[in-house]
Motif scaffolding. Structure first.
Motif, PDB file in Angstrom:
ATOM      1  N   SER A  66       0.809  -1.221   0.000  1.00  0.00           N
ATOM      2  CA  SER A  66       0.000   0.000   0.000  1.00  0.00           C
ATOM      3  C   SER A  66       0.840   1.269   0.000  1.00  0.00           C
ATOM      4  CB  SER A  66      -0.951   0.011   1.199  1.00  0.00           C
ATOM      5  OG  SER A  66      -0.237   0.258   2.389  1.00  0.00           O
ATOM      6  N   SER A  67       2.126   1.137   0.265  1.00  0.00           N
ATOM      7  CA  SER A  67       2.984   2.325   0.238  1.00  0.00           C
ATOM      8  C   SER A  67       3.295   2.766  -1.185  1.00  0.00           C
ATOM      9  CB  SER A  67       4.279   2.071   1.020  1.00  0.00           C
ATOM     10  OG  SER A  67       5.049   1.076   0.409  1.00  0.00           O
ATOM     11  N   VAL A  68       2.626   2.173  -2.155  1.00  0.00           N
ATOM     12  CA  VAL A  68       2.790   2.545  -3.552  1.00  0.00           C
ATOM     13  C   VAL A  68       2.349   3.999  -3.782  1.00  0.00           C
ATOM     14  CG1 VAL A  68       0.560   1.764  -4.415  1.00  0.00           C
ATOM     15  CG2 VAL A  68       2.541   1.656  -5.898  1.00  0.00           C
ATOM     16  N   SER A  77       2.688  19.386  -7.414  1.00  0.00           N
ATOM     17  CA  SER A  77       1.868  19.952  -6.337  1.00  0.00           C
ATOM     18  C   SER A  77       1.990  19.145  -5.047  1.00  0.00           C
ATOM     19  CB  SER A  77       0.406  20.049  -6.767  1.00  0.00           C
ATOM     20  OG  SER A  77      -0.084  18.770  -7.108  1.00  0.00           O
ATOM     21  N   VAL A  78       2.133  17.852  -5.152  1.00  0.00           N
ATOM     22  CA  VAL A  78       2.321  17.003  -3.964  1.00  0.00           C
ATOM     23  C   VAL A  78       3.751  17.141  -3.454  1.00  0.00           C
ATOM     24  CG1 VAL A  78       2.329  14.617  -3.122  1.00  0.00           C
ATOM     25  CG2 VAL A  78       0.554  15.373  -4.707  1.00  0.00           C
ATOM     26  N   ARG A  79       4.688  17.143  -4.354  1.00  0.00           N
ATOM     27  CA  ARG A  79       6.096  17.201  -3.994  1.00  0.00           C
ATOM     28  C   ARG A  79       6.446  18.513  -3.283  1.00  0.00           C
ATOM     29  NH1 ARG A  79       8.033  15.764  -8.738  1.00  0.00           N
ATOM     30  NH2 ARG A  79       8.072  17.884  -9.533  1.00  0.00           N
ATOM     31  N   LYS A  80       5.862  19.602  -3.695  1.00  0.00           N
ATOM     32  CA  LYS A  80       6.177  20.902  -3.097  1.00  0.00           C
ATOM     33  C   LYS A  80       5.555  21.089  -1.713  1.00  0.00           C
ATOM     34  CE  LYS A  80       7.317  23.727  -7.025  1.00  0.00           C
ATOM     35  NZ  LYS A  80       7.039  24.960  -7.755  1.00  0.00           N
ATOM     36  N   ASN A  81       4.424  20.462  -1.469  1.00  0.00           N
ATOM     37  CA  ASN A  81       3.758  20.582  -0.177  1.00  0.00           C
ATOM     38  C   ASN A  81       4.306  19.506   0.757  1.00  0.00           C
ATOM     39  OD1 ASN A  81       1.914  20.399   1.994  1.00  0.00           O
ATOM     40  ND2 ASN A  81       0.318  21.311   0.732  1.00  0.00           N
ATOM     41  N   ARG A  82       4.994  19.927   1.796  1.00  0.00           N
ATOM     42  CA  ARG A  82       5.634  18.966   2.710  1.00  0.00           C
ATOM     43  C   ARG A  82       4.623  18.043   3.391  1.00  0.00           C
ATOM     44  NH1 ARG A  82      11.020  19.815   4.110  1.00  0.00           N
ATOM     45  NH2 ARG A  82      11.887  21.708   3.226  1.00  0.00           N
ATOM     46  N   PHE A  83       3.464  18.576   3.753  1.00  0.00           N
ATOM     47  CA  PHE A  83       2.464  17.755   4.419  1.00  0.00           C
ATOM     48  C   PHE A  83       1.932  16.669   3.485  1.00  0.00           C
ATOM     49  CE2 PHE A  83      -1.945  16.780   5.511  1.00  0.00           C
ATOM     50  CZ  PHE A  83      -1.733  16.229   6.771  1.00  0.00           C
ATOM     51  N   TYR A  84       1.595  17.036   2.257  1.00  0.00           N
ATOM     52  CA  TYR A  84       1.107  16.041   1.305  1.00  0.00           C
ATOM     53  C   TYR A  84       2.175  14.987   1.017  1.00  0.00           C
ATOM     54  CZ  TYR A  84      -2.791  19.183   0.210  1.00  0.00           C
ATOM     55  OH  TYR A  84      -3.896  19.972   0.265  1.00  0.00           O
ATOM     56  N   SER A  85       3.401  15.448   0.892  1.00  0.00           N
ATOM     57  CA  SER A  85       4.497  14.524   0.618  1.00  0.00           C
ATOM     58  C   SER A  85       4.688  13.547   1.783  1.00  0.00           C
ATOM     59  CB  SER A  85       5.779  15.317   0.359  1.00  0.00           C
ATOM     60  OG  SER A  85       6.825  14.470   0.010  1.00  0.00           O
ATOM     61  N   LEU A  86       4.649  14.077   3.001  1.00  0.00           N
ATOM     62  CA  LEU A  86       4.750  13.221   4.183  1.00  0.00           C
ATOM     63  C   LEU A  86       3.580  12.249   4.241  1.00  0.00           C
ATOM     64  CD1 LEU A  86       6.131  12.472   6.881  1.00  0.00           C
ATOM     65  CD2 LEU A  86       4.732  14.261   7.943  1.00  0.00           C
ATOM     66  N   ALA A  87       2.392  12.708   3.877  1.00  0.00           N
ATOM     67  CA  ALA A  87       1.210  11.846   3.902  1.00  0.00           C
ATOM     68  C   ALA A  87       1.353  10.680   2.930  1.00  0.00           C
ATOM     69  CB  ALA A  87      -0.038  12.656   3.581  1.00  0.00           C
ATOM     70  N   THR A  88       1.989  10.909   1.784  1.00  0.00           N
ATOM     71  CA  THR A  88       2.147   9.801   0.837  1.00  0.00           C
ATOM     72  C   THR A  88       3.054   8.719   1.403  1.00  0.00           C
ATOM     73  OG1 THR A  88       4.007  10.838  -0.321  1.00  0.00           O
ATOM     74  CG2 THR A  88       1.791  11.256  -1.186  1.00  0.00           C
ATOM     75  N   TYR A  89       3.974   9.099   2.261  1.00  0.00           N
ATOM     76  CA  TYR A  89       4.875   8.119   2.863  1.00  0.00           C
ATOM     77  C   TYR A  89       4.286   7.481   4.124  1.00  0.00           C
ATOM     78  CZ  TYR A  89       8.946   9.197  -0.025  1.00  0.00           C
ATOM     79  OH  TYR A  89       9.818   9.317  -1.071  1.00  0.00           O
ATOM     80  N   CYS A  90       3.652   8.266   4.986  1.00  0.00           N
ATOM     81  CA  CYS A  90       3.346   7.789   6.338  1.00  0.00           C
ATOM     82  C   CYS A  90       1.866   7.721   6.706  1.00  0.00           C
ATOM     83  CB  CYS A  90       4.054   8.682   7.358  1.00  0.00           C
ATOM     84  SG  CYS A  90       5.846   8.644   7.234  1.00  0.00           S
ATOM     85  N   LEU A  91       0.967   8.208   5.877  1.00  0.00           N
ATOM     86  CA  LEU A  91      -0.436   8.268   6.286  1.00  0.00           C
ATOM     87  C   LEU A  91      -1.050   6.890   6.490  1.00  0.00           C
ATOM     88  CD1 LEU A  91      -2.869  10.038   6.916  1.00  0.00           C
ATOM     89  CD2 LEU A  91      -3.498   9.880   4.513  1.00  0.00           C
ATOM     90  N   ILE A  92      -0.838   5.974   5.572  1.00  0.00           N
ATOM     91  CA  ILE A  92      -1.469   4.653   5.692  1.00  0.00           C
ATOM     92  C   ILE A  92      -0.966   3.893   6.917  1.00  0.00           C
ATOM     93  CG2 ILE A  92      -1.708   2.380   4.593  1.00  0.00           C
ATOM     94  CD1 ILE A  92      -2.030   3.853   1.941  1.00  0.00           C
ATOM     95  N   PRO A  93       0.359   3.789   7.159  1.00  0.00           N
ATOM     96  CA  PRO A  93       0.767   3.069   8.375  1.00  0.00           C
ATOM     97  C   PRO A  93       0.345   3.791   9.659  1.00  0.00           C
ATOM     98  CG  PRO A  93       2.684   3.885   7.191  1.00  0.00           C
ATOM     99  CD  PRO A  93       1.507   4.137   6.333  1.00  0.00           C
ATOM    100  N   LEU A 130       6.278   2.198   9.639  1.00  0.00           N
ATOM    101  CA  LEU A 130       6.128   3.636   9.825  1.00  0.00           C
ATOM    102  C   LEU A 130       7.481   4.317   9.961  1.00  0.00           C
ATOM    103  CD1 LEU A 130       4.146   5.985  10.214  1.00  0.00           C
ATOM    104  CD2 LEU A 130       4.135   5.466  12.647  1.00  0.00           C
ATOM    105  N   ILE A 131       8.385   3.733  10.710  1.00  0.00           N
ATOM    106  CA  ILE A 131       9.714   4.319  10.897  1.00  0.00           C
ATOM    107  C   ILE A 131      10.510   4.298   9.596  1.00  0.00           C
ATOM    108  CG2 ILE A 131      11.935   3.974  12.074  1.00  0.00           C
ATOM    109  CD1 ILE A 131      10.241   3.019  14.518  1.00  0.00           C
ATOM    110  N   ILE A 132      10.464   3.190   8.892  1.00  0.00           N
ATOM    111  CA  ILE A 132      11.180   3.090   7.618  1.00  0.00           C
ATOM    112  C   ILE A 132      10.611   4.083   6.604  1.00  0.00           C
ATOM    113  CG2 ILE A 132      11.624   1.570   5.647  1.00  0.00           C
ATOM    114  CD1 ILE A 132      11.697  -0.734   7.750  1.00  0.00           C
ATOM    115  N   SER A 133       9.302   4.228   6.572  1.00  0.00           N
ATOM    116  CA  SER A 133       8.681   5.185   5.657  1.00  0.00           C
ATOM    117  C   SER A 133       9.081   6.615   6.004  1.00  0.00           C
ATOM    118  CB  SER A 133       7.153   5.059   5.706  1.00  0.00           C
ATOM    119  OG  SER A 133       6.746   3.817   5.227  1.00  0.00           O
ATOM    120  N   PHE A 134       9.150   6.922   7.288  1.00  0.00           N
ATOM    121  CA  PHE A 134       9.549   8.270   7.699  1.00  0.00           C
ATOM    122  C   PHE A 134      11.006   8.543   7.331  1.00  0.00           C
ATOM    123  CE2 PHE A 134      10.907  11.467  10.862  1.00  0.00           C
ATOM    124  CZ  PHE A 134      10.047  12.490  10.472  1.00  0.00           C
ATOM    125  N   ILE A 135      11.860   7.566   7.500  1.00  0.00           N
ATOM    126  CA  ILE A 135      13.267   7.720   7.100  1.00  0.00           C
ATOM    127  C   ILE A 135      13.367   7.915   5.594  1.00  0.00           C
ATOM    128  CG2 ILE A 135      15.490   6.505   6.936  1.00  0.00           C
ATOM    129  CD1 ILE A 135      14.803   5.266   9.686  1.00  0.00           C
TER     130      ILE A 135
END
Length: 152
Positions: A66-68, A77-93, A130-135
């Motif tokens: 699901s981390s796809v 637009s996603v890449r420039k917004n830090r919150f959206y970018s973080l959400a793509t990595y960490c929101l699901i876990p 979650l930790i690996i995705s955040f890294i």
């Protein structure tokens, strides 16, 4: 076009690394939790432990798949917004961990040991991912900042 291919290749590598490390680390933690090699267990308990281990590992694998959604960072637009970018990595876990933890709260609080063991199991399944995705997210932001990944 070359920048898009470079970013897509970067996300493929990152996605595969997240999957591999998440499954390996969670698998090791779950292996220790279920004590698969314990010879004092009966035959049926060994079978149940192995089944529980493989079903739990399957959940970690599907979580990793699901981390796809990190590929959404290909869009500027996603890449420039830090919150959206973080959400793509960490929101699901994070949402899954929150759901598991909140789902255990309505239990009878008088038996805190059961609640604690349920949270420990949930943490073994989800925290490594979650930790690996955040890294991976921090690495992605560092790469963007140093301009090694060219923006469109």
């Amino acid at each position: 076009m070359k920048n898009s291919k470079t970013m897509t290749f970067y996300f493929i590598k990152t996605w595969l690394l997240i999957m591999i490390f998440s499954v390996l680390i969670s698998g090791g933690l779950l292996y220790r939790l279920f004590e698969i090699q314990d010879e004092t267990k009966s035959f049926w308990l060994i079978i149940l432990s192995n089944l529980s281990f493989f079903f739990s590992l399957r959940f970690v694998f599907f979580l990793s798949i699901s981390s796809v959604i990190i590929f959404l960072n290909n869009y500027e637009s996603v890449r420039k917004n830090r919150f959206y970018s973080l959400a793509t990595y960490c929101l699901i876990p994070f949402a899954t961990l929150f759901y598991f933890m909140a789902g255990d709260l309505p239990m009878d609080e008088s038996n805190f040991d059961i609640l604690k063991s349920g949270w420990k199991f949930s943490a073994m399944l989800l925290l490594p991912h979650l930790i690996i995705s955040f890294i991976a997210y921090l690495h992605f932001r560092k790469m963007l900042k140093s301009r090694k990944l060219q923006q469109d």
